[in-house]
Design a protein around this motif. Structure first.
Motif, PDB file in Angstrom:
ATOM      1  N   ASN A  37      12.588 -24.742 -23.047  1.00  0.00           N
ATOM      2  CA  ASN A  37      13.951 -24.970 -22.571  1.00  0.00           C
ATOM      3  C   ASN A  37      14.185 -24.447 -21.163  1.00  0.00           C
ATOM      4  O   ASN A  37      15.314 -24.465 -20.677  1.00  0.00           O
ATOM      5  CB  ASN A  37      14.961 -24.252 -23.490  1.00  0.00           C
ATOM      6  CG  ASN A  37      14.972 -24.844 -24.877  1.00  0.00           C
ATOM      7  OD1 ASN A  37      14.504 -25.956 -25.081  1.00  0.00           O
ATOM      8  ND2 ASN A  37      15.492 -24.107 -25.835  1.00  0.00           N
ATOM      9  N   PHE A  38      13.122 -23.954 -20.523  1.00  0.00           N
ATOM     10  CA  PHE A  38      13.363 -23.178 -19.305  1.00  0.00           C
ATOM     11  C   PHE A  38      14.093 -23.958 -18.215  1.00  0.00           C
ATOM     12  O   PHE A  38      14.947 -23.411 -17.514  1.00  0.00           O
ATOM     13  CB  PHE A  38      12.069 -22.590 -18.742  1.00  0.00           C
ATOM     14  CG  PHE A  38      12.303 -21.727 -17.541  1.00  0.00           C
ATOM     15  CD1 PHE A  38      13.005 -20.532 -17.669  1.00  0.00           C
ATOM     16  CD2 PHE A  38      11.905 -22.121 -16.281  1.00  0.00           C
ATOM     17  CE1 PHE A  38      13.259 -19.733 -16.563  1.00  0.00           C
ATOM     18  CE2 PHE A  38      12.158 -21.324 -15.168  1.00  0.00           C
ATOM     19  CZ  PHE A  38      12.832 -20.139 -15.320  1.00  0.00           C
ATOM     20  N   GLU A  39      13.760 -25.231 -18.103  1.00  0.00           N
ATOM     21  CA  GLU A  39      14.380 -26.015 -17.045  1.00  0.00           C
ATOM     22  C   GLU A  39      15.917 -26.011 -17.192  1.00  0.00           C
ATOM     23  O   GLU A  39      16.650 -25.798 -16.226  1.00  0.00           O
ATOM     24  CB  GLU A  39      13.869 -27.450 -17.107  1.00  0.00           C
ATOM     25  CG  GLU A  39      13.620 -28.060 -15.749  1.00  0.00           C
ATOM     26  CD  GLU A  39      12.943 -29.409 -15.892  1.00  0.00           C
ATOM     27  OE1 GLU A  39      13.614 -30.420 -15.617  1.00  0.00           O
ATOM     28  OE2 GLU A  39      11.765 -29.453 -16.314  1.00  0.00           O
ATOM     29  N   THR A  40      16.378 -26.223 -18.412  1.00  0.00           N
ATOM     30  CA  THR A  40      17.820 -26.204 -18.667  1.00  0.00           C
ATOM     31  C   THR A  40      18.388 -24.809 -18.439  1.00  0.00           C
ATOM     32  O   THR A  40      19.444 -24.643 -17.813  1.00  0.00           O
ATOM     33  CB  THR A  40      18.118 -26.641 -20.108  1.00  0.00           C
ATOM     34  OG1 THR A  40      17.483 -27.887 -20.342  1.00  0.00           O
ATOM     35  CG2 THR A  40      19.609 -26.777 -20.342  1.00  0.00           C
ATOM     36  N   ILE A  41      17.673 -23.808 -18.944  1.00  0.00           N
ATOM     37  CA  ILE A  41      18.144 -22.424 -18.799  1.00  0.00           C
ATOM     38  C   ILE A  41      18.328 -22.094 -17.316  1.00  0.00           C
ATOM     39  O   ILE A  41      19.348 -21.538 -16.903  1.00  0.00           O
ATOM     40  CB  ILE A  41      17.135 -21.441 -19.428  1.00  0.00           C
ATOM     41  CG1 ILE A  41      17.047 -21.668 -20.939  1.00  0.00           C
ATOM     42  CG2 ILE A  41      17.523 -20.001 -19.118  1.00  0.00           C
ATOM     43  CD1 ILE A  41      15.952 -20.867 -21.617  1.00  0.00           C
ATOM     44  N   GLU A  42      17.347 -22.493 -16.520  1.00  0.00           N
ATOM     45  CA  GLU A  42      17.384 -22.213 -15.099  1.00  0.00           C
ATOM     46  C   GLU A  42      18.609 -22.875 -14.447  1.00  0.00           C
ATOM     47  O   GLU A  42      19.327 -22.255 -13.659  1.00  0.00           O
ATOM     48  CB  GLU A  42      16.096 -22.753 -14.466  1.00  0.00           C
ATOM     49  CG  GLU A  42      15.812 -22.190 -13.105  1.00  0.00           C
ATOM     50  CD  GLU A  42      14.492 -22.726 -12.553  1.00  0.00           C
ATOM     51  OE1 GLU A  42      14.010 -23.774 -13.042  1.00  0.00           O
ATOM     52  OE2 GLU A  42      13.960 -22.101 -11.642  1.00  0.00           O
ATOM     53  N   ASP A  43      18.834 -24.117 -14.837  1.00  0.00           N
ATOM     54  CA  ASP A  43      19.969 -24.858 -14.290  1.00  0.00           C
ATOM     55  C   ASP A  43      21.288 -24.179 -14.654  1.00  0.00           C
ATOM     56  O   ASP A  43      22.180 -24.005 -13.817  1.00  0.00           O
ATOM     57  CB  ASP A  43      19.925 -26.293 -14.833  1.00  0.00           C
ATOM     58  CG  ASP A  43      20.730 -27.246 -13.964  1.00  0.00           C
ATOM     59  OD1 ASP A  43      20.946 -26.928 -12.779  1.00  0.00           O
ATOM     60  OD2 ASP A  43      21.149 -28.294 -14.475  1.00  0.00           O
ATOM     61  N   ILE A  44      21.391 -23.778 -15.910  1.00  0.00           N
ATOM     62  CA  ILE A  44      22.607 -23.098 -16.368  1.00  0.00           C
ATOM     63  C   ILE A  44      22.817 -21.806 -15.580  1.00  0.00           C
ATOM     64  O   ILE A  44      23.914 -21.524 -15.096  1.00  0.00           O
ATOM     65  CB  ILE A  44      22.518 -22.775 -17.882  1.00  0.00           C
ATOM     66  CG1 ILE A  44      22.557 -24.069 -18.699  1.00  0.00           C
ATOM     67  CG2 ILE A  44      23.636 -21.834 -18.300  1.00  0.00           C
ATOM     68  CD1 ILE A  44      22.311 -23.861 -20.178  1.00  0.00           C
ATOM     69  N   LEU A  45      21.742 -21.022 -15.432  1.00  0.00           N
ATOM     70  CA  LEU A  45      21.859 -19.741 -14.747  1.00  0.00           C
ATOM     71  C   LEU A  45      22.302 -19.934 -13.297  1.00  0.00           C
ATOM     72  O   LEU A  45      23.165 -19.216 -12.802  1.00  0.00           O
ATOM     73  CB  LEU A  45      20.526 -18.993 -14.801  1.00  0.00           C
ATOM     74  CG  LEU A  45      20.132 -18.461 -16.179  1.00  0.00           C
ATOM     75  CD1 LEU A  45      18.716 -17.926 -16.162  1.00  0.00           C
ATOM     76  CD2 LEU A  45      21.091 -17.360 -16.631  1.00  0.00           C
ATOM     77  N   HIS A  46      21.720 -20.926 -12.642  1.00  0.00           N
ATOM     78  CA  HIS A  46      22.118 -21.164 -11.251  1.00  0.00           C
ATOM     79  C   HIS A  46      23.580 -21.570 -11.158  1.00  0.00           C
ATOM     80  O   HIS A  46      24.311 -21.103 -10.292  1.00  0.00           O
ATOM     81  CB  HIS A  46      21.216 -22.237 -10.619  1.00  0.00           C
ATOM     82  CG  HIS A  46      19.854 -21.712 -10.284  1.00  0.00           C
ATOM     83  ND1 HIS A  46      18.748 -22.499 -10.164  1.00  0.00           N
ATOM     84  CD2 HIS A  46      19.429 -20.437 -10.077  1.00  0.00           C
ATOM     85  CE1 HIS A  46      17.692 -21.744  -9.880  1.00  0.00           C
ATOM     86  NE2 HIS A  46      18.089 -20.486  -9.826  1.00  0.00           N
ATOM     87  N   HIS A  47      23.989 -22.424 -12.079  1.00  0.00           N
ATOM     88  CA  HIS A  47      25.397 -22.818 -12.116  1.00  0.00           C
ATOM     89  C   HIS A  47      26.306 -21.608 -12.263  1.00  0.00           C
ATOM     90  O   HIS A  47      27.314 -21.484 -11.588  1.00  0.00           O
ATOM     91  CB  HIS A  47      25.634 -23.746 -13.310  1.00  0.00           C
ATOM     92  CG  HIS A  47      25.754 -25.169 -12.936  1.00  0.00           C
ATOM     93  ND1 HIS A  47      24.655 -25.993 -12.832  1.00  0.00           N
ATOM     94  CD2 HIS A  47      26.825 -25.931 -12.626  1.00  0.00           C
ATOM     95  CE1 HIS A  47      25.047 -27.188 -12.470  1.00  0.00           C
ATOM     96  NE2 HIS A  47      26.350 -27.191 -12.336  1.00  0.00           N
ATOM     97  N   GLU A  48      25.940 -20.736 -13.176  1.00  0.00           N
ATOM     98  CA  GLU A  48      26.774 -19.572 -13.462  1.00  0.00           C
ATOM     99  C   GLU A  48      26.786 -18.595 -12.288  1.00  0.00           C
ATOM    100  O   GLU A  48      27.818 -18.000 -11.984  1.00  0.00           O
ATOM    101  CB  GLU A  48      26.281 -18.871 -14.724  1.00  0.00           C
ATOM    102  CG  GLU A  48      26.660 -19.616 -15.994  1.00  0.00           C
ATOM    103  CD  GLU A  48      28.170 -19.681 -16.181  1.00  0.00           C
ATOM    104  OE1 GLU A  48      28.834 -18.642 -16.209  1.00  0.00           O
ATOM    105  OE2 GLU A  48      28.692 -20.814 -16.300  1.00  0.00           O
ATOM    106  N   GLU A  49      25.643 -18.441 -11.652  1.00  0.00           N
ATOM    107  CA  GLU A  49      25.598 -17.539 -10.498  1.00  0.00           C
ATOM    108  C   GLU A  49      26.526 -18.046  -9.399  1.00  0.00           C
ATOM    109  O   GLU A  49      27.277 -17.289  -8.802  1.00  0.00           O
ATOM    110  CB  GLU A  49      24.159 -17.431  -9.964  1.00  0.00           C
ATOM    111  CG  GLU A  49      23.337 -16.393 -10.688  1.00  0.00           C
ATOM    112  CD  GLU A  49      21.873 -16.420 -10.279  1.00  0.00           C
ATOM    113  OE1 GLU A  49      21.318 -15.346 -10.015  1.00  0.00           O
ATOM    114  OE2 GLU A  49      21.279 -17.517 -10.240  1.00  0.00           O
ATOM    115  N   GLN A  50      26.476 -19.341  -9.168  1.00  0.00           N
ATOM    116  CA  GLN A  50      27.310 -19.945  -8.149  1.00  0.00           C
ATOM    117  C   GLN A  50      28.787 -19.784  -8.499  1.00  0.00           C
ATOM    118  O   GLN A  50      29.618 -19.416  -7.662  1.00  0.00           O
ATOM    119  CB  GLN A  50      26.956 -21.442  -8.020  1.00  0.00           C
ATOM    120  CG  GLN A  50      27.639 -22.120  -6.849  1.00  0.00           C
ATOM    121  CD  GLN A  50      27.347 -21.398  -5.533  1.00  0.00           C
ATOM    122  OE1 GLN A  50      26.195 -21.111  -5.215  1.00  0.00           O
ATOM    123  NE2 GLN A  50      28.392 -21.076  -4.781  1.00  0.00           N
TER     124      GLN A  50
END
Length: 925
Positions: free
Chosen positions: A404-417
């Motif tokens: 799931n890492f690709e999705t996790i990474e996307d979510i994390l970047h969204h949240e950081e922003q």
RNA sequence: GGGCUUGUAGAUCAGGGGAAGAUCGUUACGUUCGCAACGUAAAGGCCGCGGGUUCAAUUCCCGCCGAGUCCA
């Protein structure tokens, strides 16, 4: 009462004696005749730090495997872990214990366990002690609860207290624990409506396991009192154990903190990034950390005051100052917390939680933002996803996280922003008000800080920092967060709805539901089993009771010549109750009567289409948006249906179109819709918790429905083939909460009607503009542009007109006492024009203008030049007077005023009066 | 599920029941070999949408839509 519960052969046969702790007074069992204290904090300090209690060191994977293997060898079946988000429950968001996996249906006895006895290592997340994480040396947000469970019934006992104690003791001994060092503390347990005797397992001053013997349930007339609640015996009784994986690893290593024991490589990496020398080989440094952990082990440091007390004690024990200690400890503690929190995030997002401002998603965001704040404090520059990646690499036992890492990474970047945006917004807000308070020389009040946090998500520390940048002080009390909590008050207790006829229904057998086997049959015969008021219970029925977001069937019940209209159908404990429009007194109906039921077919089919369409859209959405999406709710009706999906960004028009297209492709493929009843546990093992998209059905057997690639537990009525759903038309999407997207759509006839309706709107719109629909966008664009042009042109012309009128009207001015009064009616002028003219007139110092028009009632505008005002003219007062005359009100400043009324016939009066008033005003002077 | 905040020019935001503003950005002109900077001017607004109250609503009230945030 509970005392007898602990008199076990295991203790007497193995040389244990029961003692009472000299410090806390609790009873405990030990092999050590000289022991005086119970072995738990705060009576005993940690003795395992620097002095491991087992014969070798284990890491997490080794210890987990050792445990599971140990119990497998002793007839337990190993079962896979459950997700950390409790998909199968609606009373908790996160999995907080291994037993939570089996609540409520296994523990209640309704559903057999997946294996019996079983062993499991269940990742759990608990957030209440968030503040202590990192500081106490032992608290974690995420931990694995290793467990062996036995589910006993009156018919069959697997094992109970004796065997449980034996297994636990044998396990500890197998690890090489010193028999004299182990104590078992008596501690009655209660939680979640259950209770029972419980034994806490202690070694080296550390509680490593809890053995709960759950045999009581909360009940009003129970005769056993625990912690102020009444309990009674349950028919079944359950061995609920919990062994803290991380604590066993810690105890095996004897490191200063649990964090250094369980994820040392990540701790070290982050220490490096924060510029901290984390040399555990350095005896002095290791001593500080272990002293801190030892003393923290003795107290609850979730409150700030206690943290300070801890600092004092540690400082004095190592001979330094609180300030110096704090400067060493704080960054280290923060790194520990970051490491822990990011592991928590790994499990949360790895298991599919989507950040949101509600429910489990909110908890994820809470942890995430806390982590970002701490990383900011330490100036750690890498992204969250890089740390999460470290954890994933460290957890090869969880390959699903890697997947799931690709999705996790996307979510994390969204949240950081998102958080960066929030902070930036907040910084601007706080500085604005800081400047405001600076002018008056005040500090920023606490209320403002609370508002900043509560309404805008700005942590008080950041407010303080931002205010300091513009040189304004802020008082930040330690109790800040509890002040915020106070503002929100307490949650009210949930009301349990009691069905009014529950007593009578209890005595009825479950109704045979015919609609599953014969989804296309619309007529049936049945026998009346009971009738109360306007509620009828039959032995069998084709009527679908409301459930799973599908409304109840309507239809008729026919008895001889009487026709009863069914207007609602509910299922209570397996009994289907038909609610009819007619009331009992007027009915010629008895128990045992034969009735013919007829389902309203149109309604049923519309529901079935929308229900099947829901599964199809869900499937299509998963294919377009990704595997992380999860149904967060759904509702069907005759005209449309909606589906709420957890998703971390807005669904785009393109994605929506694709979802619609794929949905219709699934329809056109005319796939068979399969349904079968399965054993709940088998189904869970086969398909996982994805089954429970639409909620968790009760019962041992659940109905598994396969539509396309979508497999769910579903009790609704469905089309037998996807082709029967007909066209699926997506109507709209909205964001129902942050992280939850709603898709609305129509299927079958409803879809055709929806398309016709939007066609009609389009046609009507096009007709109104005398163009064909395809020209509509361009034409509207042109019209809107022209409208703006005309508006500007209009304003320009009014300016010109006003200019011209000013000269003309000046000639009609009446001169009194050195000022010129212009009092005129300008027909058809709106207030804007009046204002322009009046202002033009008043450019001359000695002019007072009183203008009126009769557009939509009466509008009055008056202005006065500077000289006139000096003479004592106040047109505000004049306009007020004039407006009263025409039946309205108004007012303004001495130099400019507006008003109006509803009676145009009085305009002349008003002007005459106004003129008189102006005369008086100058005369008074 | 509940609470709070919020929607004004391309962006960031003031304002507030009686003439829609600032700053940055944009465009033009000036200055310059050119750029930046500076100066001058202009363009750019259904003041989120729909109701209500009022003589008058961007402003007050209600509903909807959108954004943000805290809590359970």
């Amino acid at each position: 009462m509970l005392e007898d519960e602990y008199q076990l052969d295991f203790f007497s046969n193995n040389g244990f004696i029961r003692k009472q702790c000299q410090k806390c007074g609790v009873f405990f069992w030990t092999r050590d005749l000289d022991r005086k204290t119970c072995g738990d904090a705060p009576c005993d300090p940690y003795s395992f730090i620097g002095n491991p209690v087992f014969k070798k060191q284990y890491d997490l994977a080794e210890m987990r495997e050792y445990f599971l293997n140990f119990f497998e060898e002793r007839d337990h079946t190993r079962i896979g872990r459950y997700p950390v988000i409790a998909r199968w429950r609606d009373d908790i968001y996160l999995t907080i214990a291994s037993i939570a996996d089996f609540q409520p249906f296994v523990t209640s006895g309704e559903v057999p366990p997946p294996a019996n006895p079983l062993t499991i290592s269940q990742p759990c997340i608990r957030l209440p002690d968030l503040d202590a994480v990192g500081r106490s040396g032992r608290h974690l947000t995420t931990f694995e609860m290793m467990a062996h469970h036995a589910f006993n019934t009156n018919d069959k006992e697997i094992y109970w207290k004796e065997r449980t104690m034996e297994l636990c003791d044998e396990f500890l001994m197998s690890l090489g624990a010193d028999p004299m060092a182990v104590t078992y503390k008596e501690e009655p347990w209660a939680g979640g409506g259950n209770a029972g005797p419980c034994v806490e397992v202690l070694i080296g001053g550390l509680e490593v396991a809890t053995l709960v013997f759950m045999n009581l349930k909360q009940s009003k007339d129970g005769d056993i009192m625990i912690k102020g609640e009444a309990y009674s015996k349950m028919d079944n009784y359950i061995v609920d154990t919990g062994y803290g994986l991380e604590r066993f690893v810690w105890a095996s290593k004897g490191s200063p903190t649990i964090y250094d024991a369980i994820f040392p490589s990540i701790v070290n990496e982050l220490m490096g990034l924060a510029g901290i020398d984390h040399e555990l080989d350095n005896a002095e440094y290791a001593y500080i950390l272990s002293q801190n952990a030892r003393l923290a082990g003795l107290m609850d440091i979730s409150e700030k005051a206690n943290l300070l007390e801890l600092r004092k004690q540690v400082a004095s024990s190592i001979g330094t100052t609180v300030e110096k200690l704090t400067s060493i400890m704080e960054p280290v503690e923060t790194v520990y917390a970051i490491t822990d929190h990011t592991r928590c995030l790994t499990f949360m997002f790895g298991d599919g939680i989507i950040p949101s401002n509600v429910k489990a998603g909110y908890l994820a965001r809470l942890v995430l933002r806390r982590t970002l704040r701490m990383m900011r404090d330490l100036d750690i520059k890498i992204s969250l996803s890089e740390i999460v990646k470290m954890h994933i690499n460290n957890l090869p036992e969880y390959p699903e996280f890697e997947d799931n890492f690709e999705t996790i990474e996307d979510i994390l970047h969204h949240e950081e922003q998102k958080f960066a945006d929030t902070l930036e917004r907040g910084r601007r807000m706080i500085q604005k008000s800081a400047i405001h308070y600076k002018k008056s020389g005040e500090k920023i009040p606490l209320d403002k800080l609370i508002e900043m946090y509560d309404s805008h998500g700005i942590p008080p520390e950041i407010s303080k920092e931002a205010a300091a940048e513009v040189g304004v002080e802020v008082d930040l009390p330690d109790t800040f967060y509890s002040l915020v909590a106070d503002k929100h008050g307490k949650a009210e207790a949930k009301e349990i709805k009691e069905y009014p006829y529950a007593d009578r229904i209890e005595n009825l057998p479950p109704t045979k539901r015919l609609f599953y086997d014969e989804p296309n049959r619309m007529e049936f015969e049945a026998v009346v089993l009971d009738i109360f008021d306007n509620h009828i219970v039959l032995d069998s029925t084709l009527f679908y009771p409301e459930g799973g977001g599908q409304p109840a069937d309507h239809g008729k019940l026919v008895i001889d010549n009487d026709v009863l209209h069914v207007i609602d159908v509910q299922m209570i404990h397996g009994v289907v109750v038909h609610n009819i429009k007619e009331i009992e007194d007027e009915l010629h109906i008895r128990k045992g009567d034969l009735v013919i039921g007829k389902i309203n077919e149109k309604r049923r089919m519309a529901h079935a289409r929308h229900h099947t369409a829901t599964h199809i859209v869900n499937d299509a959405a998963k294919k377009v948006l990704g595997d992380h999406i999860w149904q967060a709710g759904a509702q069907k009706s005759e005209s449309h249906a909606r589906l709420d999906l957890s998703h971390y960004k807005r669904i785009t028009t393109e994605e929506l179109n694709e979802i619609e297209m794929i949905s219709n492709q699934i329809v056109m493929e005319n796939q068979r819709v399969n349904s079968e009843w399965m054993d709940r546990t088998d189904a869970e093992q086969a398909y996982g918790f994805r089954l429970y998209q639409g909620g968790v059905p009760p019962g041992k057997n659940i109905r598994i429905l396969k539509v396309g690639d979508d497999i769910e537990a579903c009790g609704g009525t469905h089309c037998t083939n996807t082709g029967l759903v007909g066209p699926i038309k997506i109507l709209k999407t909205e964001r129902v909460q942050d992280g939850v997207e709603r898709i609305e759509y129509a299927a079958g006839e409803a879809a055709v009607r929806a398309v016709q309706e939007s066609d009609r709107i389009l046609r009507d719109s096009a007709n109104a503009l005398r163009v064909t629909p395809e020209h509509l966008p361009l034409t509207i664009d042109r019209f809107f542009g022209e409208w703006k042009e005309f508006k500007k042109e209009n304003a320009r012309l009014k300016d010109e007109l006003a200019h011209a009128l000013v000269h003309k009207m000046m000639r009609g001015a009446v001169e009194i006492n050195g000022i010129r009064i212009v009092a005129e009616i300008i027909t058809h002028a709106d207030s804007e024009e009046l204002i322009k003219i009046a202002l033009g007139l008043a450019e001359q110092d000695d002019v007072v203008a009183l203008l009126a028009s009769s557009l939509e009632g009466v509008k009055i505008v008056a202005t006065a030049g500077k000289g006139a005002i000096e003479q004592g003219v106040d047109v505000g007062k004049v306009v007020r007077e004039m407006s009263h005359i025409v039946g309205g009100g108004g007012g303004g400043r001495p130099d400019m005023a507006q008003g109006g009324g509803i009676d145009p016939s009085k305009i002349d009066d008003a002007l005459i009066n106004g003129t008189e008033l102006v005369k008086e005003q100058c005369a008074i002077k």
